[in-house]
Design a protein around this motif. Structure first.
Motif, mmCIF file in Angstrom:
data_model
loop_
_atom_site.group_PDB
_atom_site.id
_atom_site.type_symbol
_atom_site.label_atom_id
_atom_site.label_comp_id
_atom_site.label_asym_id
_atom_site.label_seq_id
_atom_site.Cartn_x
_atom_site.Cartn_y
_atom_site.Cartn_z
ATOM 1 N N SER A 80 0.797 -1.157 -0.161
ATOM 2 C CA SER A 80 -0.162 -0.180 0.065
ATOM 3 C C SER A 80 0.951 1.169 -0.096
ATOM 4 N N LEU A 81 2.078 0.920 0.443
ATOM 5 C CA LEU A 81 2.947 2.552 0.610
ATOM 6 C C LEU A 81 3.787 2.580 -0.834
ATOM 7 N N GLY A 82 3.596 1.474 -1.644
ATOM 8 C CA GLY A 82 4.158 1.675 -2.859
ATOM 9 C C GLY A 82 5.615 0.915 -3.165
ATOM 10 N N VAL A 83 6.073 0.140 -2.217
ATOM 11 C CA VAL A 83 7.546 -0.672 -2.317
ATOM 12 C C VAL A 83 7.077 -1.789 -2.937
ATOM 13 N N PRO A 84 7.893 -2.090 -3.931
ATOM 14 C CA PRO A 84 7.826 -3.489 -4.661
ATOM 15 C C PRO A 84 8.240 -4.451 -3.796
ATOM 16 N N THR A 85 7.421 -5.666 -4.018
ATOM 17 C CA THR A 85 7.361 -6.897 -2.986
ATOM 18 C C THR A 85 8.322 -7.790 -3.817
ATOM 19 N N GLY A 86 8.917 -7.718 -4.807
ATOM 20 C CA GLY A 86 9.769 -8.676 -5.339
ATOM 21 C C GLY A 86 11.280 -8.195 -4.988
ATOM 22 N N ALA A 87 12.016 -9.285 -4.357
ATOM 23 C CA ALA A 87 13.557 -9.029 -3.821
ATOM 24 C C ALA A 87 14.285 -8.249 -4.765
ATOM 25 N N VAL A 88 14.446 -8.543 -6.024
ATOM 26 C CA VAL A 88 15.188 -7.682 -6.973
ATOM 27 C C VAL A 88 14.657 -6.260 -7.094
ATOM 28 N N ALA A 89 13.336 -6.305 -7.377
ATOM 29 C CA ALA A 89 12.792 -4.975 -7.548
ATOM 30 C C ALA A 89 12.814 -3.761 -6.497
#
Length: 294
Positions: free
Chosen positions: A106-115
Motif C-alpha cells: 500500500s505504501l508503494g514498495v515493490p514486493t519482489g526482492a530484486v525490484a
C-alpha cells in the motif's frame, strides 16, 4: 548478531535482516543481500532479539537503514526512531520479505526482492504521513475497530513477540504449553477485568474528530477506521449498523481522533492492541521518509 561488510561504492547502507524473513524466505534474503552489496557499501546485521535490533539501528551512524522484513519489521523500526525523536532525520528503505506485506504494498514498495533492492539503490525518499497515539505508538497504514479475526491475531502476535527472534514457535514446544497451563492453575485468580466490547459484532463507541462528535454511544456501529490523510489530517470513516436499507458511512477529517466507550480492541497496521477504554490518534504530516521507486 552477525555482521558482514563489503565496499564496492561510497553509498553506505545498514542492512537489518529480520529473523522472520530469514526463516520464512531465505532465498529472497540472499538475493536482497547480493543486489544491495553489489551496488553499495553494506553492513549486514542479523539481530537475534529486539534489543539487538534497537541497538544496531541506534548505532547506524551515517549509514542508511535498509530493512529486510515484513510489515511488522517496518513498523518496529519507525516506532523506535519515533521514540528516539530521530524519525524526521532518518530515511528508511525496505525490502519486503516474510509474513504480512500488505502495508508495504500500500505504501508503494515493490514486493519482489530484486525490484525492491533496486529501488533501495536507485529510488528517492518520499515523505510519508502517520498517526501517533496517546501511548506514543505509531500507525503507518490504518486503524480498524473492531479488528477482524482479533482472537486469531492475538495468538499470532503473542507467538511473534516471543519467537520472532530465532526461538522455535510455541506450537513446536508442547512441553511449554503444558508448563503454562500448570502455572495458570497455580496462580490465584485476580478480580475480574472489565468485559471488552464484543468482537465481530456491533459496538457502541464515541468518536470525536477535533473535539466534534461524529457518533455517540447510543448509536451502534459496525466499524471505525482511521487513516493518515493529506495535509496532516486523519481520515475517519464510521459505518453505523443499518436497519433495512444500508446506512451511509459517516466521514470526517481532522487532526485528532478520539475513540472511547466499552473496552475495545483495535488493529493498527499488522498488530492488534487493547482492550482500552479510550485512545486518541494525532495526525503528523511528512513525519517519516521511505525510499520508493522513482
Amino acid at each position: 548478531m552477525a555482521e558482514v561488510a563489503t565496499s564496492p561504492t561510497s553509498d553506505q547502507l545498514l542492512v537489518l535482516i529480520d529473523p522472520v524473513a530469514r526463516r520464512s524466505d531465505g532465498e529472497s534474503v540472499r538475493i536482497a543481500k547480493d543486489v544491495l552489496s553489489a551496488g553499495a557499501t553494506t553492513k549486514v546485521c542479523l539481530p537475534d532479539g529486539p534489543e539487538e535490533f534497537a541497538r544496531a539501528l541506534a548505532r547506524r551512524g551515517s549509514r542508511r537503514p535498509v530493512l529486510v522484513g515484513d510489515d511488522q519489521a517496518l513498523t518496529r523500526a519507525v516506532g523506535l526512531l519515533h521514540r528516539q525523536r530521530e524519525l524526521t532525520g532518518c530515511a528508511l528503505s525496505l525490502v519486503p520479505v516474510g509474513g504480512t506485506l500488505s502495508l508495504a504494498r500500500s505504501l508503494g514498495v515493490p514486493t519482489g526482492a530484486v525490484a525492491a533492492s533496486r529501488a533501495v539503490l536507485d529510488g528517492t525518499e518520499r515523505r510519508m504521513n502517520l498517526l501517533v497515539d496517546d501511548s506514543d505508538g505509531v500507525v503507518l497504514g490504518a486503524v480498524r475497530i473492531p479488528p477482524a479475526g482479533a482472537a486469531r491475531a492475538r495468538e499470532g502476535n503473542a507467538e511473534e513477540a516471543e519467537d520472532a527472534y530465532g526461538a522455535p514457535g510455541a506450537g513446536q514446544r508442547p512441553w511449554l504449553r503444558t508448563c503454562r497451563s500448570l502455572v495458570r492453575t497455580l496462580v490465584p485468580v485476580g478480580p475480574p477485568r472489565p468485559a471488552p466490547a464484543p468482537e465481530g459484532g456491533p459496538v457502541r463507541l464515541r468518536v470525536e474528530v477535533d473535539g466534534r462528535m461524529l457518533v455517540d454511544l447510543h448509536r451502534p456501529v459496525e466499524s471505525v477506521s482511521v487513516l493518515p490523510g493529506p495535509g496532516g489530517t486523519a481520515r475517519v470513516e464510521v459505518r453505523p449498523v443499518s436497519v433495512g436499507a444500508e446506512a451511509a458511512p459517516l466521514l470526517a477529517e481532522g487532526h485528532t481522533v478520539t475513540v472511547s466507550g466499552a473496552h475495545f480492541r483495535y488493529r493498527a497496521d499488522a498488530l492488534v492492541s487493547g482492550p482500552v477504554s479510550t485512545r486518541t490518534w494525532t495526525a503528523r504530516e511528512d513525519a517519516w521518509g521511505l525510499t520508493l521507486p522513482v
